[in-house]
Structures are given as C-alpha cells and as structure tokens.
Design an enzyme around this catalytic site. Structure first.
Site, PDB file in Angstrom:
ATOM      1  N   SER A 258      20.327  21.787  50.922  1.00  0.00           N
ATOM      2  CA  SER A 258      20.734  20.910  49.821  1.00  0.00           C
ATOM      3  C   SER A 258      19.759  21.047  48.660  1.00  0.00           C
ATOM      4  O   SER A 258      18.540  20.999  48.858  1.00  0.00           O
ATOM      5  CB  SER A 258      20.744  19.463  50.328  1.00  0.00           C
ATOM      6  OG  SER A 258      21.022  18.586  49.268  1.00  0.00           O
TER       7      SER A 258
ATOM      8  N   CYS B  39      18.978   7.426  53.017  1.00  0.00           N
ATOM      9  CA  CYS B  39      20.407   7.147  53.063  1.00  0.00           C
ATOM     10  C   CYS B  39      20.677   5.829  53.783  1.00  0.00           C
ATOM     11  O   CYS B  39      21.744   5.263  53.663  1.00  0.00           O
ATOM     12  CB  CYS B  39      21.136   8.289  53.748  1.00  0.00           C
ATOM     13  SG  CYS B  39      20.660   9.867  53.061  1.00  0.00           S
TER      14      CYS B  39
HETATM   15  N1  PLP Z   1      20.565  16.253  56.381  1.00  0.00           N
HETATM   16  C1  PLP Z   1      19.309  15.797  56.262  1.00  0.00           C
HETATM   17  C2  PLP Z   1      18.319  16.131  57.322  1.00  0.00           C
HETATM   18  C3  PLP Z   1      18.950  15.011  55.171  1.00  0.00           C
HETATM   19  O1  PLP Z   1      17.705  14.539  55.068  1.00  0.00           O
HETATM   20  C4  PLP Z   1      19.936  14.712  54.193  1.00  0.00           C
HETATM   21  C5  PLP Z   1      19.608  13.828  53.047  1.00  0.00           C
HETATM   22  O2  PLP Z   1      18.677  13.043  53.093  1.00  0.00           O
HETATM   23  C6  PLP Z   1      21.216  15.240  54.357  1.00  0.00           C
HETATM   24  C7  PLP Z   1      21.504  16.008  55.461  1.00  0.00           C
HETATM   25  C8  PLP Z   1      22.291  14.977  53.345  1.00  0.00           C
HETATM   26  O3  PLP Z   1      22.076  15.785  52.209  1.00  0.00           O
HETATM   27  P1  PLP Z   1      22.787  15.406  50.835  1.00  0.00           P
HETATM   28  O4  PLP Z   1      22.087  14.209  50.306  1.00  0.00           O
HETATM   29  O5  PLP Z   1      22.584  16.616  49.961  1.00  0.00           O
HETATM   30  O6  PLP Z   1      24.207  15.179  51.147  1.00  0.00           O
END
Ligand code: PLP
Length: 394
Positions: free
Chosen positions: A198, A324
């Site tokens: 990402s 999140c």
């Molecule tokens: N996977 C991990 C380990 C993450 O830390 C995050 C975001 O914090 C994501 C997936 C999701 O990424 P995005 O915010 O680009 O959707």
C-alpha cells in the site's frame, strides 16, 4: 506547535520528491492512458515506468504487478482470486493477528460457507509452523499470513511457511503492507504467490496500492469492468498516484540500506529510555524479529487513550493500537491473541517511526513520557494503589 509524528504505521507523510513527481499529472497531464491521442496515450508509458519501479523494489517482474486502490483491495482481491481459482477447495488458513483487511474478509468468506482456520500466536506473537501444517489439508485453497504485524512490528517466517506450502501446492498470500519499503523483500527468493502493498505506508499518497501475482498463477479479477491492468483490475488508472507509488518505491530502494540501521537505532533508543524511565512497562512482540521502525509498549495502570491525549498536548502523535481500529475502545485483537494481560493492553502505545524522525524528536518523547505516566498513575485510583505499594506487579 511542531508535530512530532510517531504514527507511521497508520500512515506516512508523502515524500517531497514523490509529491513533485506526481503533481504535474494532476495539474497538466490529466489525460486517460487508454486514449488514442498522444496527450492521454503518453501516460501509458509513465504508468509502465512506475510499474517497473514497484516491481524492482520487491524483485518482481513488471507484469507481476497489478495496481489497486489500497492495501485492503489488494488483500481482498488476493483471497477472492485464490478461492475462485480452486473452486473445489473450501478451506482458508490465516492468523488471529491479521489486519481487518484479511481478518474480516475471511469472516465474510466463512459466512459464505468457507471453513476458515484462524491460527493462534504465542505470548510473543509468534506463529507455530507445525500448527499451520496440521491445519492444512487437501481442502485448503489458500493460506494468508501477514509479513509483518502493524501493531507490534513482528515479522513472520514467510520464507519457511512458503516452502512448506509450496510442497503442498497451496496458494500462499502475504499481506506485506507494513513491510514493503521497511525491510528488503525479494520475491524471486521468497516462495509467495501473492503479496499486497500500500502506497501510504511508504511515503506515497493514500488511495493507491498494488498486488504482486506470480507469473503463471491463475488470477480472477475482483473489480470487473474495463480492460485496464490487462483485464486484471478494471477502472481508469489513478495515474498521478501510480506515478507517486513508483517514485516512493524508487526512493525506498535507494534509502533502505541506510534507513534500516537508522530506524533501528532511533527505535531502540526510544524503547530503552522508556523502559528505564517508566516502571511497570513492557514491550509487546518479538524483539528478535521485528520491523526496525516499530515498538509497542504497555504501561500498566494507565489508559492508552489518556496517554495519547497528553502526548497530543505536546504535538506528539502515536497510536494506542491499529489505526483502523482507533475510535473504538475495543482492546486490540492482536494483543488479546498474544495473551497480553487486560491491564497491559489498555495501557499500550505504539510508536512507529519513519526516515523523517530525528534524534531530537526521540529525546522529546523520552523527556515527556515519564512525566505523563507518573501524572496519570497519580490520577487513577488503580495507579495510586500501585504507587502506594498495594498492588504487586506480576
Ligand atoms: N494490512 C496491514 C497490515 C495494514 O497495516 C493496513 C493498514 O493499516 C492494511 C492492510 C490496509 O491498507 P490500506 O489502508 O491501504 O487499505
């Protein structure tokens, strides 16, 4: 007031070089790369240049990179493609400490009738490869294990897991959203079939991600529509952000060798100072196998949210768990899975650094944190009891 930003696992600032490179493609070159005219069509070359830069950072071939809108989309796409490519198999294996982008998608698939095994971790957040092997059977379509954990920084043994899965011919996806740009990755050597990344975790903007899909893998698109990304991800390309991700990957590649020791030194300095100056503090995670930029520390007898608010008064940004999940006071599912005591989970703070953090910033945090912790412990009845010696620490 100056911002002292220690929340880089939540998101990173866009690098100035990245912003410079992307701006003309928002302002001047706004064409559609699929257009027949030169104005739009010339952007196709820029998109391909960015793809090659992303591929180079992880040792992939450019055609193995699909641009997506974010890490979440990459994770969802990988899992969906894996189960669709093996319709006879109805079992998925993942871990209890994945990001919700994987965890909740697996729960969604479970509601659709798939059998999902959520592997436990031990007190250090480590996974047992034996347990994974025991769980894998002829019905297993895909295993998804994150490369590094967003909350603790723990790095999982992706090489060993990939090797055992390859023998069993099970698709292996890794969520490397927190890993790409922080430690070296070479998919030529790493036995993974799909890998998510990402942009906003490595100094590109939010809203751009990528999925590595190894050549020869069966792939089913998740977003269906136009022919973009060679039919593997529909939707007009986010050209400026794709260019930004390419530049961010090029920068990461150039800086990685210096950044790993720099961040490790700063992180360790911060961690050591906090453990020395704040009694009843402990590090959560696997000190022997961690991202260089992350430390997750529990301060017993205080609320993480209260610490964050006090830090905020000094302009210091950190996190009390997954970004999140912030906004909810639900205790972190990662720390719970690790068996961290309830009181320690509630007092846990994650500091995550980037190339822009300085020694002076770390010193500021180490100066104010002991004051904050002492003050909060004096304010809380539990903390006062602790200070008075009525509670013994385990
Ligand atoms: N996977 C991990 C380990 C993450 O830390 C995050 C975001 O914090 C994501 C997936 C999701 O990424 P995005 O915010 O680009 O959707």
């Amino acid at each position: 007031m100056m911002t002292l930003y220690f929340d880089n696992n939540a998101t990173t600032p866009v690098a100035p070089e990245v912003l410079d490179e992307m701006l003309p493609y928002l302002r001047d070159y706004y064409g559609n790369p699929s257009s027949m005219h030169t104005f739009g069509g010339q952007l196709h070359r820029k998109v391909e240049e960015a793809r090659a830069r992303v591929a180079q950072l992880i040792g992939a071939e450019p055609e193995e990179i699909i641009f997506t809108s974010c890490g979440t989309e990459s994770d969802n796409t990988a899992l969906m493609s894996a189960v669709e490519s093996l319709p006879g198999r109805r079992h998925i294996i993942t871990t209890r400490v994945e990001h919700p982008a994987v965890l909740n998608f697996c729960k969604h698939l479970a509601r659709k009738g798939y059998r999902v095994t959520f592997l436990p971790v031990n007190n250090y957040g480590q996974l047992s490869i034996d347990a994974l092997l025991k769980a894998a059977d002829e019905d297993t379509a895909v295993v998804s294990v994150m490369y590094a954990n967003n909350e603790t920084g723990n790095i999982f043994p992706i090489m060993q897991i990939g090797e055992v899965l390859r023998e069993k011919r099970i698709v292996f996806h890794t969520d490397a959203v927190q890993t790409v740009g922080k430690i070296a990755i070479d998919v030529k050597k790493l036995p993974v079939d799909m890998l998510s990344l990402s942009g906003h975790k490595l100094h590109a903007p939010k809203g751009i991600g990528a999925l590595f899909v190894r050549k020869g893998m069966r792939f089913f698109p998740y977003i269906i529509g136009g022919h973009q990304e060679r039919g593997r991800r529909a939707g007009t390309e986010n050209v400026a952000s794709i260019i930004a991700l390419g530049k961010a990957c090029e920068l990461a590649m150039q800086k990685l060798n210096d950044e790993v020791p720099y961040l490790t030194r700063l992180r360790d300095k911060l961690e050591t100072a906090l453990l020395q100056s704040c009694p009843d503090a402990r590090v959560n995670g696997d000190a022997g196998s961690r991202l260089p930029n992350t430390t997750n520390i529990s301060f017993e007898y205080v609320e993480g949210e209260a610490i964050l608010l006090r830090l905020n008064e000094y302009g210091i940004c950190a996190s009390s768990g997954s970004a999140c999940a912030s906004g909810s006071l639900e205790p972190s599912h990662v720390l719970r899975a690790m068996g961290v005591p309830f009181t320690a989970i509630h007092g846990s703070i994650r500091f995550s650094l980037s190339r822009y953090n300085t020694e002076a910033e770390v010193e500021k945090v180490t100066e104010v944190m002991p004051q904050i912790i002492t003050l909060l412990r004096q304010l809380s009845p539990f903390g006062r009891d602790k200070i008075a010696g009525n509670i013994k620490c385990p």
